[in-house]
Design an enzyme around this catalytic site. Structure first.
Site, mmCIF file in Angstrom:
data_model
loop_
_atom_site.group_PDB
_atom_site.id
_atom_site.type_symbol
_atom_site.label_atom_id
_atom_site.label_comp_id
_atom_site.label_asym_id
_atom_site.label_seq_id
_atom_site.Cartn_x
_atom_site.Cartn_y
_atom_site.Cartn_z
ATOM 1 C CE LYS A 105 -4.660 0.832 0.427
ATOM 2 N NZ LYS A 105 -5.469 -0.103 0.304
HETATM 3 N N1 GLU Z 1 -7.388 0.028 -2.787
HETATM 4 C C1 GLU Z 1 -8.302 -1.067 -3.057
HETATM 5 C C2 GLU Z 1 -8.271 -2.141 -1.890
HETATM 6 O O1 GLU Z 1 -8.111 -1.555 -0.693
HETATM 7 C C3 GLU Z 1 -7.827 -1.900 -4.408
HETATM 8 C C4 GLU Z 1 -6.611 -2.337 -4.516
HETATM 9 C C5 GLU Z 1 -5.829 -2.867 -5.790
HETATM 10 O O2 GLU Z 1 -6.796 -2.954 -6.735
HETATM 11 O O3 GLU Z 1 -4.611 -3.036 -5.962
HETATM 12 O O4 GLU Z 1 -8.455 -3.364 -2.059
#
Ligand code: GLU
Length: 436
Positions: free
Chosen positions: A126
């Site tokens: 992240k």
């Molecule tokens: N931000 C989204 C999540 O928390 C999607 C992450 C992604 O598609 O890599 O799952």
């Protein structure tokens, strides 16, 4: 202006407060607590459990930009690769004034669990920048995005770590990230990010995927609990890409969305909110404030509304122990990441409220991100029906597997999802062995 300056001597902010102490405040502390609850169910894999509370790689970057008025502003950014045992890192990028390293670490950890729980061949990562995207101009935001991408460019890539949208970022952000990474590399790399515009190798159905997954898991939970969707009362916190689309799907299925909220307003209409009209209002005005089809309500009353489904789809830490005591929902479906604290989880369980955890309920987004990445690699694109059908299959089978483990072991759906995921991650860890 928020997020503009990071005072040099502010050690509590630079790098986040609690990196050195995993038991310090939420949300990383919540994640650590959730991992602890899996310990009794790991068997011989328990040997490896500490892997999960030690992020593999953490990058803190300075993001300086020239502002439109000629001054220089610095922002702090992060990319955390929590675990790469099962594949490249995967997870979104958050632009928000409250982003800290502690938060990004937790969000990365939840991505590890989420990806493993639904069986995607990814690790967890992240990123984020501490910035209020509404407080800077379009040009400034683009410069922040480009500089941030260049800075984390040393660890991301189509086969290393693949960012995607999260709170405060969208397809346009991904277009700029893809372009920046590609320019630095000297060749177009569509697979470096997902959630891109369709014209740049994005996937049909990606934008709706998280909301769709929330709805699918809610529907499955309701089936087990013998709750009819038709006429069911739904309360949704957050009316963006997750909550807004989730609300529309409940509405289309004949459920009655009785309350919605966003950063501009908290609204109720016990007769049922006209969700398409509310979405159109938000598209035109940037928020729910001023929507004529509902009345304002106090935040604490909102959480205590009697309903079949409560869908927190905003930020983490929203359902605290205090609120959990007053919730009158049958099922909580976590559209957001980390909306429920571990203490609140226990209270909800004691009170007979079923919680469909984030790592399952909101996995639809990253699942279609996976489809996007696969399509980019093969340069062969699928139809929307094909994508939605595959998403449905993956979500339903992950739900079933986790449901059965929860029943069998007498544990919550969250702990069951963590058990499934931790087994997969730690088995990969054990098979790979330690290097050197
Ligand atoms: N931000 C989204 C999540 O928390 C999607 C992450 C992604 O598609 O890599 O799952």
């Amino acid at each position: 202006m928020t997020g503009m300056h990071t005072p040099l001597n502010d050690t509590t902010r630079v790098g986040g407060l609690s990196y050195l102490n995993p038991l310090a405040p939420e949300p990383w502390a919540s994640f650590v607590e959730q991992i602890e609850r899996v310990r009794p169910h790991l068997g011989s894999l328990e040997r490896w459990i500490e892997t999960l509370i030690r992020p593999k790689r953490t990058l803190i970057v300075d993001v300086p930009i020239e502002r439109d008025d000629g001054t220089v502003a610095h922002f702090e950014g992060y990319r955390v690769q929590h675990n790469l045992s099962r594949g490249p890192g995967k997870g979104g990028i958050r632009f928000h004034p409250d982003v800290t390293l502690n938060e990004v670490m937790a969000l990365a950890g939840w991505m590890t669990i989420k990806n493993a729980a639904v069986g995607l061949p990814f690790g967890g990562a992240k990123g984020g920048v501490r910035v209020d995207p509404t407080s800077v101009s379009k040009g400034e935001l683009q410069r922040i995005t480009r500089r941030f991408t260049s800075e984390i460019g040393v660890i991301i890539g189509p086969d290393r770590d693949i960012p995607a949208p999260d709170v405060g970022t969208n397809a346009m952000t991904m277009a700029v990230m893809m372009d920046t990474f590609s320019m630095n590399r000297g060749g177009t790399a569509t697979g470096v990010v997902t959630g891109k515009p369709i014209a740049l190798g994005g996937s049909l159905g990606r934008q709706e995927a998280t909301g769709r997954g929330v709805f699918i898991t809610a529907r499955e939970a309701a089936r087990h609990q013998k709750i009819a969707l038709e006429g069911a009362r739904v309360v949704v916190q957050g009316f963006g890409n997750v909550g807004g689309i989730g609300a529309r799907m409940f509405h289309d299925a004949g459920a009655r969305v009785i309350a919605v909220s966003d950063h501009t307003a908290i609204l109720v209409n016990l007769g049922g909110i006209d969700v398409p009209a509310a979405l159109a209002h938000v598209a035109a005005n940037g928020g729910l404030a001023g929507f004529p089809g509902a009345d304002r309500i106090d935040a604490e009353e909102f959480w205590a509304l009697e309903c079949e489904f409560l869908v927190p789809a905003a930020l983490e830490g929203q359902i605290t122990a205090q609120r959990a005591e007053r919730i009158r929902a049958r099922i909580v479906v976590e559209g957001a990441n980390g909306p429920t604290t571990p203490a609140a989880d226990d209270i909800l369980r004691d009170r007979g409220v079923l919680v469909v955890p984030d790592v399952l309920a909101n996995a639809g987004g990253v699942t279609v991100s996976y489809f996007e990445w696969v399509q980019d690699f093969s340069s062969f694109f699928w139809t929307e029906d094909e994508i939605n059908a595959r998403l449905e299959r993956i979500m339903v089978s992950a739900f079933d597997a986790i449901w059965h483990i929860a029943q069998e072991k007498g544990i919550s759906l969250r702990t069951a999802a963590f058990v499934v995921a931790c087994h997969r991650v730690l088995e990969a860890r054990a098979e790979r062995g330690l290097y050197p």
